[in-house]
Design a protein around this motif. Sequence first.
Motif, short mmCIF file in Angstrom:
data_model
loop_
_atom_site.label_atom_id
_atom_site.label_comp_id
_atom_site.label_asym_id
_atom_site.label_seq_id
_atom_site.Cartn_x
_atom_site.Cartn_y
_atom_site.Cartn_z
N UNK A 141 0.80 -1.22 0.00
CA UNK A 141 0.00 0.00 0.00
C UNK A 141 0.83 1.26 0.00
N UNK A 142 2.12 1.17 0.37
CA UNK A 142 2.98 2.33 0.27
C UNK A 142 3.74 2.63 1.55
N UNK A 143 4.90 3.26 1.37
CA UNK A 143 5.77 3.57 2.50
C UNK A 143 5.24 4.72 3.35
N UNK A 144 4.21 5.43 2.88
CA UNK A 144 3.66 6.56 3.62
C UNK A 144 2.60 6.12 4.63
N UNK A 145 2.36 4.83 4.75
CA UNK A 145 1.30 4.32 5.62
C UNK A 145 1.78 4.24 7.07
N UNK A 146 0.88 4.45 8.00
CA UNK A 146 1.16 4.32 9.43
C UNK A 146 1.56 2.88 9.75
N UNK A 147 2.66 2.73 10.46
CA UNK A 147 3.12 1.39 10.85
C UNK A 147 2.11 0.73 11.78
N UNK A 148 1.68 1.46 12.80
CA UNK A 148 0.73 0.90 13.77
C UNK A 148 -0.57 0.50 13.08
N UNK A 149 -1.06 1.35 12.18
CA UNK A 149 -2.32 1.05 11.50
C UNK A 149 -2.20 -0.23 10.68
N UNK A 150 -1.07 -0.39 9.96
CA UNK A 150 -0.93 -1.58 9.12
C UNK A 150 -0.69 -2.83 9.95
N UNK A 151 0.09 -2.72 11.01
CA UNK A 151 0.31 -3.88 11.89
C UNK A 151 -1.01 -4.41 12.43
N UNK A 152 -1.91 -3.52 12.78
CA UNK A 152 -3.15 -3.94 13.44
C UNK A 152 -4.32 -4.10 12.47
N UNK A 168 3.55 -11.03 12.03
CA UNK A 168 4.65 -11.70 12.72
C UNK A 168 5.70 -10.69 13.19
N UNK A 169 5.65 -9.50 12.65
CA UNK A 169 6.57 -8.44 13.10
C UNK A 169 6.01 -7.67 14.28
N UNK A 224 1.16 2.75 20.95
CA UNK A 224 2.60 2.49 20.83
C UNK A 224 2.77 1.01 20.52
N UNK A 225 3.70 0.68 19.62
CA UNK A 225 3.89 -0.72 19.25
C UNK A 225 5.35 -1.00 18.94
N UNK A 226 5.77 -2.22 19.25
CA UNK A 226 7.08 -2.69 18.84
C UNK A 226 6.97 -3.40 17.51
N UNK A 227 7.98 -3.24 16.65
CA UNK A 227 7.99 -3.90 15.34
C UNK A 227 9.39 -4.48 15.09
N UNK A 228 9.44 -5.72 14.61
CA UNK A 228 10.72 -6.37 14.32
C UNK A 228 11.46 -5.65 13.20
N UNK A 229 12.76 -5.66 13.28
CA UNK A 229 13.62 -5.23 12.19
C UNK A 229 14.47 -6.42 11.74
N UNK A 230 14.93 -6.39 10.50
CA UNK A 230 15.64 -7.51 9.90
C UNK A 230 16.97 -7.03 9.31
#
Length: 548
Positions: A141-152, A168-169, A224-230
Amino acid sequence: MIQGATMGLSENALQALTEVLGEEYICTDPAVTRAYSKNFTSIGIKPPAGVALPGKMEDIQEIYRLANRFDFKVIPTGTHMFLACEPQVPFYDYLTIDPKRMDRIWIDEENMYAVVEPYATFGRLQVEAMKRGLTCYIPSGGAQISIVANLTFQGYHMAAHRLGAGSRSMLAMEWVLPDGEIMNIGSSSSPGGEYFWGEGPGADLRGMIKGLWGFCGGIGMCTKAGIKLFPWPGPDKLPTRGDTPDKRVFLPEDKFKIYAIGFPNMDSMIDAMYEIGRSEIASASLHLQKGWYAADTSLSQEHYFSTWESEAYQKSVENMLVVMLTAYTSKKQLEYEDEVLRTIMDEYGGKLLPDEIQEGVAQLVVPDLTIRPNVIFRGFRIAGAFFDIKGVCDSLDHSALCHKTTLPLLKDFMKDKTPPFVDDEGGHHYICSYDFAHMGFVEMPFLFEPDVDYKNVKIGLRLPVLGLFHDVRHRTHTAFLVNAAADIMGPFMGGFHKIIRQVKATFDPNYVSNPGWPMFIWPRFLKDGIRSALDAYRDKKEEAKQDV
């Protein structure tokens, strides 16, 4: 700017919100609220009665407490790109929570994770992560999207072959419930806990927040959310040449190899995807239908259609599998994976596509899908809007079955509707390998021209509805398992709709947090609907009396 009470926000409610947020961070001005009434589909939605801009988690707590006290509805948003957190019940007025003041990012480089607030975007995180030799998943959907919104919400992306589904992230989370209480999930639930771990204590509550889809603001808001990095073996800044829309990425060839491979048919291609997964090679493995390459490499609408209508082009991208190999450890690893891939190609009849296709895939298509996603905007350039018939997460075999059985439905629908609909014969469908081919995801978009009175989008929305009944008939997985669709599909899928409705009723008994997501509470819905209709009838009678 406050312009006084609205139908959904009383004077007392507005005064209380102003005391919490400050006058500059609560707005009821229609010139502002109408800006929140559009999304990527071009659907015109009901504007909010007001917009709140909280600066911290405690502000959001107070907003929800006031919503219960003064009986108004609340819908949280992210970057407001998609239609997840939008009103599903037309007769409710509501307050939008816009978190743009909450955009902070913290990166734990040593433990390879980040902590983000609701307005932090994938693009910003990716830039900072790459400086540290790390990367994150980014949704198509794009790099401009909210991380928290997409995770959930969904978390679908095209680098999932190795990185896994976006969910999983998802690590620890801080969540404001509809009653204003805080729910900490995972390691953040311990006093002074950090955000490195998502499970426990006890049941893993992340499963309540998100299954195939998320609750879309229906049980409060993640603050607030934690997200994995690779690991990221590439440069800290993408090497590019050219100008938009032909800005190409040139990844170092000693770290990355990208191939576009044609197969005799879809079955042999799916078998190859399984074998790539079993061999545990590649960082991306996905099938793109014929429209993708043309859409991502075309410089204009005219360029796209001239490419698409070429018979030579149609033959050159048939049954195309795109594979990216990445040297996470060494050049020897890259050489080994390359050798394994070529063995798989020989076994299943795969052939490298022409050099021109290879270049476009390596320099535009793969970067735009997996590293700096913006392909969705290239898709908009073709017609102006799109929607999905379905998006299904199951096995690769089932993904292929969904594609094959849905194509006749799509072709029949498009018969007398082109234009404004683009009859590309499913040309923008794709199948993506997840978790080394243990799972597959298929998405089936269709393109159309938006219009001022929303006639085209209303016609287009019939297609996903037809798709639901098509899925029942063919016993194929469906995507839109929310709202009324969940009541249609639930009896065929273990009665999941009853459980979701219980969760909604338990955590949001006053029905204040995005009513209708993810399920309608029918008694409340019907009661409030009748009351709203009666109020509208009385208002009209009163207006008629005044006119006389």
